[in-house]
Scaffold this active site. Structure first.
Site, PDB file in Angstrom:
ATOM      1  N   LYS A  93      -3.968  49.147  33.556  1.00 29.93           N
ATOM      2  CA  LYS A  93      -4.778  48.394  34.894  1.00 29.93           C
ATOM      3  C   LYS A  93      -6.524  47.684  34.157  1.00 29.93           C
ATOM      4  O   LYS A  93      -7.054  47.945  34.455  1.00 29.93           O
ATOM      5  CB  LYS A  93      -5.197  49.112  35.902  1.00 29.93           C
ATOM      6  CG  LYS A  93      -5.347  48.654  37.358  1.00 29.93           C
ATOM      7  CD  LYS A  93      -4.771  49.754  38.323  1.00 29.93           C
ATOM      8  CE  LYS A  93      -5.556  48.989  39.381  1.00 29.93           C
ATOM      9  NZ  LYS A  93      -4.877  47.937  40.420  1.00 29.93           N
TER      10      LYS A  93
ATOM     11  N   TYR B 283     -10.282  48.574  35.874  1.00 26.72           N
ATOM     12  CA  TYR B 283     -10.683  49.043  37.265  1.00 26.72           C
ATOM     13  C   TYR B 283      -9.067  50.003  38.592  1.00 26.72           C
ATOM     14  O   TYR B 283      -8.196  49.683  36.940  1.00 26.72           O
ATOM     15  CB  TYR B 283     -10.986  48.100  37.746  1.00 26.72           C
ATOM     16  CG  TYR B 283      -9.437  47.075  38.332  1.00 26.72           C
ATOM     17  CD1 TYR B 283      -8.386  46.419  37.614  1.00 26.72           C
ATOM     18  CD2 TYR B 283      -8.972  47.095  40.110  1.00 26.72           C
ATOM     19  CE1 TYR B 283      -7.023  45.984  38.549  1.00 26.72           C
ATOM     20  CE2 TYR B 283      -7.922  46.602  39.914  1.00 26.72           C
ATOM     21  CZ  TYR B 283      -6.784  45.389  39.690  1.00 26.72           C
ATOM     22  OH  TYR B 283      -6.180  45.243  39.751  1.00 26.72           O
TER      23      TYR B 283
HETATM   24  N1  PDD Z   1      -2.807  46.735  42.596  1.00 28.71           N
HETATM   25  N2  PDD Z   1       1.047  46.571  40.309  1.00 28.71           N
HETATM   26  C1  PDD Z   1       0.408  46.215  40.121  1.00 28.71           C
HETATM   27  C2  PDD Z   1       0.257  44.621  38.698  1.00 28.71           C
HETATM   28  C3  PDD Z   1      -0.804  46.088  40.661  1.00 28.71           C
HETATM   29  O1  PDD Z   1      -2.669  45.206  40.882  1.00 28.71           O
HETATM   30  C4  PDD Z   1      -1.280  47.065  42.048  1.00 28.71           C
HETATM   31  C5  PDD Z   1      -2.449  47.921  42.463  1.00 28.71           C
HETATM   32  C6  PDD Z   1       0.541  48.318  41.595  1.00 28.71           C
HETATM   33  C7  PDD Z   1       0.422  48.634  42.396  1.00 28.71           C
HETATM   34  O2  PDD Z   1      -0.431  50.599  42.497  1.00 28.71           O
HETATM   35  P1  PDD Z   1      -1.464  51.571  43.217  1.00 28.71           P
HETATM   36  O3  PDD Z   1      -0.110  51.879  44.329  1.00 28.71           O
HETATM   37  O4  PDD Z   1      -1.697  52.252  42.499  1.00 28.71           O
HETATM   38  O5  PDD Z   1      -2.599  50.837  44.886  1.00 28.71           O
HETATM   39  C8  PDD Z   1       1.469  47.731  40.778  1.00 28.71           C
HETATM   40  C9  PDD Z   1      -4.486  46.709  43.194  1.00 28.71           C
HETATM   41  C10 PDD Z   1      -4.590  47.540  44.350  1.00 28.71           C
HETATM   42  C11 PDD Z   1      -5.360  45.613  43.129  1.00 28.71           C
HETATM   43  O6  PDD Z   1      -5.566  45.541  42.172  1.00 28.71           O
HETATM   44  O7  PDD Z   1      -5.966  45.485  44.230  1.00 28.71           O
END
Ligand code: PDD
Length: 287
Positions: A150, A33
């Site tokens: 992710k 995702y």
């Molecule tokens: N999560 N680390 C983890 C474990 C994350 O789930 C996320 C983002 C990030 C930061 O990634 P980015 O800067 O690309 O959003 C780091 C999203 C926001 C979520 O799961 O809702």
């Protein structure tokens, strides 16, 4: 008001969006995702989100051809049909391997991925809570070791976030076997020591944050010193400033770690300038 969401090529009312109980995303979290922030009708850091999505799909061998313009159009259309052009928030997008008989063995037979997306209206750039600063607890990192993918396997971070709130905190930072911080439940973690921004180097231990990438660029443009290396929870408790980054928080200061107050309990000057500059630049460069 009910949202319109995207499911396998169609825009439908949210209560009409149904997927099979045999979807491998449902049964095995066999899905990846992205969460993209939008503001002023612009998608922030979107090309980086698409790059990471391609990489996540490739790492788990889901064959799906991502065409940038198609994905931009889906995101823009969702913002438009939900009348969010003058609002801010997030677009969630998920791609699963598709529907198959429940089996641990991933069949060689070609199945069609399920893809869906929806909007979430949310204050992200001026949230008083985020500006005030977050209180963090540290917990053991018990996730699998491919955190660079992710995937929707999010039960542990979800339990940990709930535990943090139950304990009167806002979030948790997870700690590896060496006592170093990996990342937050859904964000990357940073400390500032001797005016140097320290954040864990990229590896399979953490998600390669799109906001992280953009913020480190901003830091370099501002001539701020950056060190990409693991840092311990003890270093964190003795730091000048601390903050997190993610699409859903952009940059948010951390003002307490396990009951130790950081930066006199308010946003520090380096976090402040990074936050303001990042928000300005990411909207300017948004698509
Ligand atoms: N999560 N680390 C983890 C474990 C994350 O789930 C996320 C983002 C990030 C930061 O990634 P980015 O800067 O690309 O959003 C780091 C999203 C926001 C979520 O799961 O809702």
């Amino acid at each position: 008001m009910s949202r319109k969401v995207f499911l396998n090529g169609n825009y439908v009312e949210e209560d009409k969006a149904k997927i099979s109980i045999f979807d491998r995303g449902v049964l095995f979290a066999d899905s990846v995702y992205e969460v993209t922030a939008f503001k002023d009708n612009k998608l922030l850091d979107f090309i980086a989100h698409l790059e990471r999505l391609r990489r996540s799909l490739k790492e788990i061998n889901i064959h799906y051809n991502i065409i940038d313009n198609e994905f931009i159009a889906i995101h823009k259309q969702l913002i438009k049909i939900n009348k969010l052009e003058n609002k801010e928030g997030l677009v969630y997008l998920q791609i699963s391997r598709g529907n198959a008989e429940r089996d641990f063995l991933i069949s060689k037979a070609k199945i069609k991925p399920n893809i869906f997306a929806f909007t979430q209206e949310k204050i992200i750039s001026n949230d008083p809570k985020l500006e005030k600063g977050l209180s963090i607890i540290s917990v053991e990192d018990l996730r699998w070791k491919r955190r660079d993918i992710k995937s929707t396997q999010l039960l542990y971070p979800s339990l940990v976030k709930t535990e943090a709130i139950k304990n009167g905190a806002d979030d948790a930072w997870m700690i590896d076997e060496q006592g170093n911080v990996t990342e937050g439940t859904s964000n990357n973690a940073y400390i500032i020591l001797n005016n140097t921004i320290i954040t864990r180097n990229l590896s399979n231990d953490i998600l390669h944050g799109t906001t992280r990438r953009a913020v480190l660029n901003v830091a370099s443009n501002l001539k701020l010193k950056v060190e990409e290396r693991p840092f311990s929870i003890e270093e964190a408790k003795n730091c000048q400033e601390a903050f997190i980054t993610s699409a859903s928080t952009l940059i948010a200061p951390v003002i307490k770690i396990d009951n130790v107050t950081i930066s006199n309990g308010s946003i520090g000057p380096i976090t402040k300038i990074l936050r303001e500059t990042y928000i300005k630049i990411s909207i300017k460069n948004g698509i």
